[in-house]
Design an enzyme around this catalytic site. Structure first.
Site, mmCIF file in Angstrom:
data_model
loop_
_atom_site.group_PDB
_atom_site.id
_atom_site.type_symbol
_atom_site.label_atom_id
_atom_site.label_comp_id
_atom_site.label_asym_id
_atom_site.label_seq_id
_atom_site.Cartn_x
_atom_site.Cartn_y
_atom_site.Cartn_z
ATOM 1 C CB THR A 1 42.675 77.515 77.626
ATOM 2 O OG1 THR A 1 43.069 77.887 78.938
ATOM 3 C CG2 THR A 1 43.374 76.831 77.359
ATOM 4 C CE1 TYR A 2 41.692 83.879 78.904
ATOM 5 C CE2 TYR A 2 43.242 85.103 80.180
ATOM 6 C CZ TYR A 2 41.893 85.226 79.457
ATOM 7 O OH TYR A 2 40.340 85.951 80.561
ATOM 8 C CG ASP B 1 46.400 83.572 73.184
ATOM 9 O OD1 ASP B 1 47.277 83.552 72.394
ATOM 10 O OD2 ASP B 1 45.121 84.452 72.991
ATOM 11 C CG ASP C 1 34.385 80.854 75.577
ATOM 12 O OD1 ASP C 1 34.957 79.318 74.697
ATOM 13 O OD2 ASP C 1 34.083 82.096 75.365
ATOM 14 C CG ASP D 1 34.529 81.549 80.899
ATOM 15 O OD1 ASP D 1 34.417 81.172 80.094
ATOM 16 O OD2 ASP D 1 34.971 82.994 81.221
ATOM 17 C CD GLU E 1 29.375 84.343 69.119
ATOM 18 O OE1 GLU E 1 29.261 85.922 68.468
ATOM 19 O OE2 GLU E 1 29.979 84.624 70.245
ATOM 20 C CG HIS F 1 28.713 83.846 78.990
ATOM 21 N ND1 HIS F 1 29.322 84.786 79.352
ATOM 22 C CD2 HIS F 1 29.220 83.484 77.782
ATOM 23 C CE1 HIS F 1 30.118 85.810 78.457
ATOM 24 N NE2 HIS F 1 30.146 84.393 77.441
ATOM 25 C CB THR F 2 29.614 81.221 84.897
ATOM 26 O OG1 THR F 2 29.427 80.165 83.994
ATOM 27 C CG2 THR F 2 28.193 80.673 85.134
ATOM 28 N NE ARG F 3 32.660 88.533 82.517
ATOM 29 C CZ ARG F 3 33.783 88.694 82.035
ATOM 30 N NH1 ARG F 3 33.006 88.139 80.218
ATOM 31 N NH2 ARG F 3 34.290 89.031 81.742
#
Lengths: 295, 295
Positions: A48-49, A78, A154, A156, A241, A268-270
């Site tokens: 995460t950042y 990060d 991730d 998101d 990967e 894989h939502t953004r």
């Protein structure tokens, strides 16, 4: 409907139990309520950042994880230090967690305006999570020490609860479809007679493992048996990967989950980067939002 | 950590209890587990429409709501009929819900390429939710019939669990800050001596109620007492919330929550529209994703 209502009430009941527990003195744990863990722990490693939507993303992700029994969240910032926002968030999350941090070297970092695909993000943070896991196990001898599953989530993406039950039985490396990724409705391993024989993907299907980060889990045992397996932050686009998996498994050994990879259980939502035009205009007049209010 | 682990185990325990309940015959409800509802029900009205990220958005929203005791979800599709995706999703959600639908008239609908602020979205669907609530109450006499809170939750925002506890005590209309909205870090009512005296917003603070849809809740009693209060789909940009609230309450009556509107407990997150370039290219070759796989 009566069943639904009972479920609602049960949740209230659990909530009350939890409140009781929080208020209980540490010397008097409510032993009667404790249940022995009967299933492998899922270790979720999340890079995460800092950004405007970080707390929002972590909030909904934690709400997902709170539904999953025996989950341990390894959140890796990060950053050169742990941030107060993430520390405070985790402390009140109600989850079992480990809070780590490691900064991405400057030359590997995306710069403002770079397209997101230019450099892989989160490689160092995932490796830091792996390092912690391996070290933590070393200090804990016992038969169950290596019982567990490692997943890279991730902050998101969107995860259905079923996904975690699917991955819990991972022996070596399990795989499944990922929705809304790579310019496609979904990408997925193609399964014939119970084996992965190729991959449905819109780009370079010849990569060793054309899988998204959200599309596989690895047994803790395998992670520990292969101390050097890690993510290569210098891997070419789309090969991050593969850089990790090719040291661990062959295509033939992959374990297809989610009904032979026919169900989409992760997306894989953004999240859009919020615009701050009015904030900036008001700040110039000294009328900006109070920076003491955490968002 | 022992507390965190106990919480993890408790969740497992609840999960097992729920599995038991699901398997129990409908004629034999597990009465011993039932707990009397002791708090007002929160009725959440959510407009939704068909798009690539719909199932993902509904999935994480349902996971939030599953943590909230005594919540009833009124999901209203912008559609001439109920879609199989939403019907199937709700049936397996584990939530108490009502599934409605009503199409937005063509002249009020955003067209492909229109900026999202051009026309208010979801007005008809929220009104349909209100209509159902008022009608449903009419058929249920009793003292508790009007005990409840109504909240309008879009399917892309992020909601902390604390928010629902804050709104549960709403007497008329309660208000709180909303993060990442209107080009600002947050918008919020400004509170002095326990009263809302003005609004921190980057745009037209002179609007009757410069509040985002996610920033207020209304008591069920007030909704029922004002049968005509509804959202005006023809309201100018930014006046949709005001069109509903100005028939119900004055600024002086607003009930500030979230520590006098100093805490952000909801974020106006927006999810990117996924690109489908590779999907389209593959479709032209007859190699597109299987349309039978629900995403």
């Amino acid at each position: 409907m009566p069943k639904d209502r009972t479920i609602s009430r049960l949740r209230g009941e659990l909530h009350r139990l939890q409140e009781q527990m929080r208020k209980a003195e540490p010397t008097k744990p409510p032993q009667k309520l404790a249940v022995k863990p009967s299933q492998p722990t899922i270790y979720v490693i999340t890079p995460t950042y800092t950004r405007f939507v970080q707390k929002a993303e972590l909030t909904r992700l934690a709400q997902t994880f709170l539904h999953v029994p025996q989950l341990h969240w390894i959140l890796v910032e990060d950053s050169p230090h742990k941030t107060p926002l993430v520390s405070g968030f985790l402390a009140s999350s109600g989850l079992a967690y480990t809070h780590l941090h490691t900064p991405t070297p400057r030359d590997r970092k995306l710069q403002e305006g770079d397209p997101s695909w230019l450099k892989p993000r989160g490689a160092e943070q995932r490796n830091e999570g792996l390092r912690w896991l391996r070290e933590d196990r070393r200090g804990q001898p016992g038969a169950d020490t290596q019982l567990g599953v490692v997943y890279f989530a991730d902050d998101d993406n969107t995860y259905s609860l079923k996904l975690f039950e699917e991955m819990r039985g991972t022996q070596r490396v399990s795989v499944w479809p990922v929705g809304l990724v790579g310019g496609m409705r979904y990408e997925r391993p193609v399964v014939e007679a119970g084996k992965v024989v190729r991959f449905h993907t819109g780009w370079r299907p010849s990569r060793p493992f054309p899988l998204d980060m959200a599309g596989f889990a690895v047994s803790l045992k395998l992670v520990i048996a292969n101390q050097d397996a890690c993510f290569d932050g210098d891997a070419p686009m789309g090969f991050l990967e593969s850089s990790f998996l090719q040291g661990l498994v062959t295509m033939d050994e992959l374990e297809p989950k989610a009904e032979n990879c026919t169900k989409v259980l992760v997306w894989h939502t953004r999240t859009e980067k919020p615009k701050m035009k009015r904030e900036e205009a008001l700040q110039k007049q000294g009328l900006g939002s109070d920076t003491a209010v955490e968002v």
